[in-house]
Design a protein around this motif. Sequence first.
Motif, short mmCIF file in Angstrom:
data_model
loop_
_atom_site.label_atom_id
_atom_site.label_comp_id
_atom_site.label_asym_id
_atom_site.label_seq_id
_atom_site.Cartn_x
_atom_site.Cartn_y
_atom_site.Cartn_z
N ALA A 320 0.88 -1.17 0.00
CA ALA A 320 0.00 0.00 0.00
C ALA A 320 0.91 1.21 0.00
O ALA A 320 1.01 1.95 0.97
CB ALA A 320 -0.92 0.00 1.21
N ARG A 321 1.62 1.39 -1.10
CA ARG A 321 2.66 2.40 -1.19
C ARG A 321 2.10 3.63 -1.90
O ARG A 321 1.67 3.56 -3.05
CB ARG A 321 3.85 1.84 -1.96
CG ARG A 321 5.05 2.75 -2.01
CD ARG A 321 6.31 1.96 -2.32
NE ARG A 321 6.65 1.09 -1.21
CZ ARG A 321 7.88 0.76 -0.85
NH1 ARG A 321 8.90 1.23 -1.52
NH2 ARG A 321 8.10 -0.05 0.16
N LEU A 322 2.11 4.75 -1.19
CA LEU A 322 1.57 5.99 -1.73
C LEU A 322 2.71 6.92 -2.13
O LEU A 322 3.57 7.25 -1.31
CB LEU A 322 0.68 6.67 -0.69
CG LEU A 322 0.13 8.05 -1.06
CD1 LEU A 322 -0.75 7.97 -2.32
CD2 LEU A 322 -0.67 8.63 0.11
N LEU A 323 2.72 7.35 -3.39
CA LEU A 323 3.73 8.27 -3.91
C LEU A 323 3.10 9.64 -4.09
O LEU A 323 2.04 9.75 -4.75
CB LEU A 323 4.25 7.79 -5.27
CG LEU A 323 5.23 6.62 -5.33
CD1 LEU A 323 4.60 5.34 -4.81
CD2 LEU A 323 5.69 6.41 -6.77
N ALA A 328 6.11 10.61 -7.78
CA ALA A 328 5.61 9.98 -9.00
C ALA A 328 6.27 10.57 -10.23
O ALA A 328 6.60 9.85 -11.18
CB ALA A 328 4.09 10.15 -9.08
N LEU A 329 6.51 11.89 -10.22
CA LEU A 329 7.20 12.53 -11.34
C LEU A 329 8.66 12.07 -11.41
O LEU A 329 9.15 11.71 -12.50
CB LEU A 329 7.15 14.05 -11.16
CG LEU A 329 7.99 14.89 -12.15
CD1 LEU A 329 7.45 14.73 -13.56
CD2 LEU A 329 7.99 16.36 -11.72
N PHE A 335 2.93 12.08 -14.81
CA PHE A 335 3.41 13.41 -15.18
C PHE A 335 2.32 14.48 -15.07
O PHE A 335 2.54 15.62 -15.46
CB PHE A 335 3.96 13.39 -16.61
CG PHE A 335 5.15 12.49 -16.79
CD1 PHE A 335 6.44 12.95 -16.53
CD2 PHE A 335 4.99 11.17 -17.19
CE1 PHE A 335 7.54 12.11 -16.69
CE2 PHE A 335 6.08 10.34 -17.35
CZ PHE A 335 7.35 10.81 -17.10
N ASP A 336 1.15 14.10 -14.58
CA ASP A 336 0.04 15.05 -14.56
C ASP A 336 -0.25 15.63 -13.19
O ASP A 336 -1.31 16.22 -12.97
CB ASP A 336 -1.22 14.37 -15.11
CG ASP A 336 -1.68 13.18 -14.27
OD1 ASP A 336 -1.04 12.90 -13.23
OD2 ASP A 336 -2.67 12.53 -14.65
#
Length: 542
Positions: A320-323, A328-329, A335-336
Motif C-alpha cells: 500500500a505504497r503511496l507516492l 511519482a514525477l 506526469f500530470d
Amino acid sequence: MSNPLISSGYKPIVLVNMTQPKRRSHWAWGWEHKMPSIEERHRLAELLEGVLGIKAGEVEEAVPIQAVELPGTELKATWLDTTNDARIRHTYGRSWPDLMRGFLGDFGPAPLAVATPSSTEELEKVYDWAQDSGVKVQIYGGGTSVVGGVECDPEYPTISLDTSNLSGVLEIDKTSRGALIAAGAFGPDIEDALRPHGLTLRHFPQSFEFSTLGGWIATRSGGHFATQRTHIEDFVQWMEVVAPCGAVRTGEYPASGAGPDMNRVFAGSEGTMGLITKAWMRLQERPRYKAQASVKFAAWNDAIAALRAIAQSGLNPANARLLDSREALMNQVSFDGSNILVLGFESADRPLAAQMERALEIARDHHGQCDGAVYIDTNGPGAKESERWKSAFLDGPYMQSALLTMGVFADTFETAVTWSGFERLHNAVIANMKDVLKRTCGRGFLTCRITHIYPDGLAPYYTWVAPMPTRDRSAIEVWKTIKDEAMKTLRTNGGTITHHHAVGRIHRDAWHQEAGPHSIAALDAMKSSFDPKHILNPGVLL
C-alpha cells in the motif's frame, strides 16, 4: 535508500562482463559491474535537469582501490586478514558520508584486521583474544548500514568481525513452518534454500541482496511489505546470541508470557551486546495468488484519507505504497500532478478479488481513480512480469552512487507518526527541508512516499536531491547540516527518529533524546552484563 530516478520509464544500461566474477564495489552500492556506465550517467544528467531542474556536473570516477593508502598494522595472528583489500572493504557501510569518503579514497577508519570465524568456538576465541589484547571488535554482516553501523571507532584499536562464514539454512520444519538459519546467511541464499520446500521468509528490505539475517535482526530491519509483519523481529521465534560473557539462547516456544521477551532485547541491539549466530524463523507458504492495482488521486489529503481507511479496514494489503506527485514525477510514474497509490495483495490459499475490490471501493470513496486490478496466478502466465517491481526496488540504491559521481546529493530519511499527527509533521518537513536545501545547495527537490501503514499510524519516507556545492570532504558538512535539520524536524513534530533504518552512529544522539536517560542507562547496564569489557561495537547505539 529510495529510488531516485529509476522506474519502468528509465532503465539504466547494465554492462555485465561475464568473463569476470561478480565483485562488490569497494565504495559504492552493490556489484561493480552494475554501476551505470559513463554514457548512461550522461543520459541520467539530462533526465535530472529535464525532470527535476537540477543540473549535474561532469562525471568523475572514484579513487581506485589500488590507489588507497592505509596506515600499517602490527597485528600478526594467522587467523587475521591484514591485507589492504580486506581492510578497505570492511571500513564503511553505505550511508551518504560513507559513499563520499570512499569515492575520495579516504579509508582512514579502516579496521586493523578482519576476522572471519566459522563456528561458535572460533568466535569465542576472537572475543578472548580481543579482551586480552585490549582490542575492540566491530561486527560486520553485509556492510549495508546507512547509519554508520559498521565503521570502527577511531579512538580504539579495532578489528572487523565478518559473519559471512556463519551461514546457511540449517534445518527446516515444514509442519511448524519454521527454519533454523545461521545469522551470516544473505537474503537470496535464504530464499533459494526455502524455495524447493514451497516456503519463504517473506522479508525483502531494499538491501536484501547484500544483507544478512543477523544484520536484519540486530537492526530491526523493515521489509518491503506494508502491513502486518513489517519488521524482522515479528518472524523470530528464538535466537542464539554469543556474547563475551557466554552464549545466550532465548526460549524455543511459539509464544510465551514468561517475563520480558529476550528476543526483543537483542533485536535492535545492533551488535552491542553480542553476535546473533542463528535464529529459528517463522516461515510462510510462497504466495500463489496476487492482485495489483494503481490508483490516482488529484488531492494528497484524499489519498492519505483513503490510505488510513484501508489501514483500519483489516484488509491488510501486502503493498500500500503511496507516492506524492513529486515522487511519482521523479520516478516517471505520473506526469500530470497525480498522487499514486500502489496496492497489492498476496495469498498462498485463495484468489484475492474480494479484498482488492473492497480496497478499490474505499479508494474510490475518497475520489481515487482506477482502471481496475490485475490478478495473477503464479502457476500461470504473467507470474514473471509480476516480479518486475522487485528488481527495480533492489536496484534503486545504484542511482545514489551514480549521482554522487556527477556532483549531486541524493539521500533519504524516514519516520513513523500517528495518523492524527501526520499533517503537522509533513508540513514541517516540507517547509524546513525546502529552506535548508536552498540555504546550503541553492535549490533542491523533495519527495514523499508512504511505505508502511498501521491502524494507528504510517511511515513516511522522504527523498531529497540537490546539487553538491563542492566535491570534497566539505560536502559531508553540508550533508550533516541537511541531515540535522531533518532529524530536528522529526523529533519536534511527533515522529520517531527512524522507522527501519536503525540507529548506528548517525542517529545515536537523536535516539538517546527519544529514548530518555533512564532507558539508555538500563541498556548500558545490560551491555555491561553481556559485554563486561565493552569490546563490541563501541560508539554504535549507546
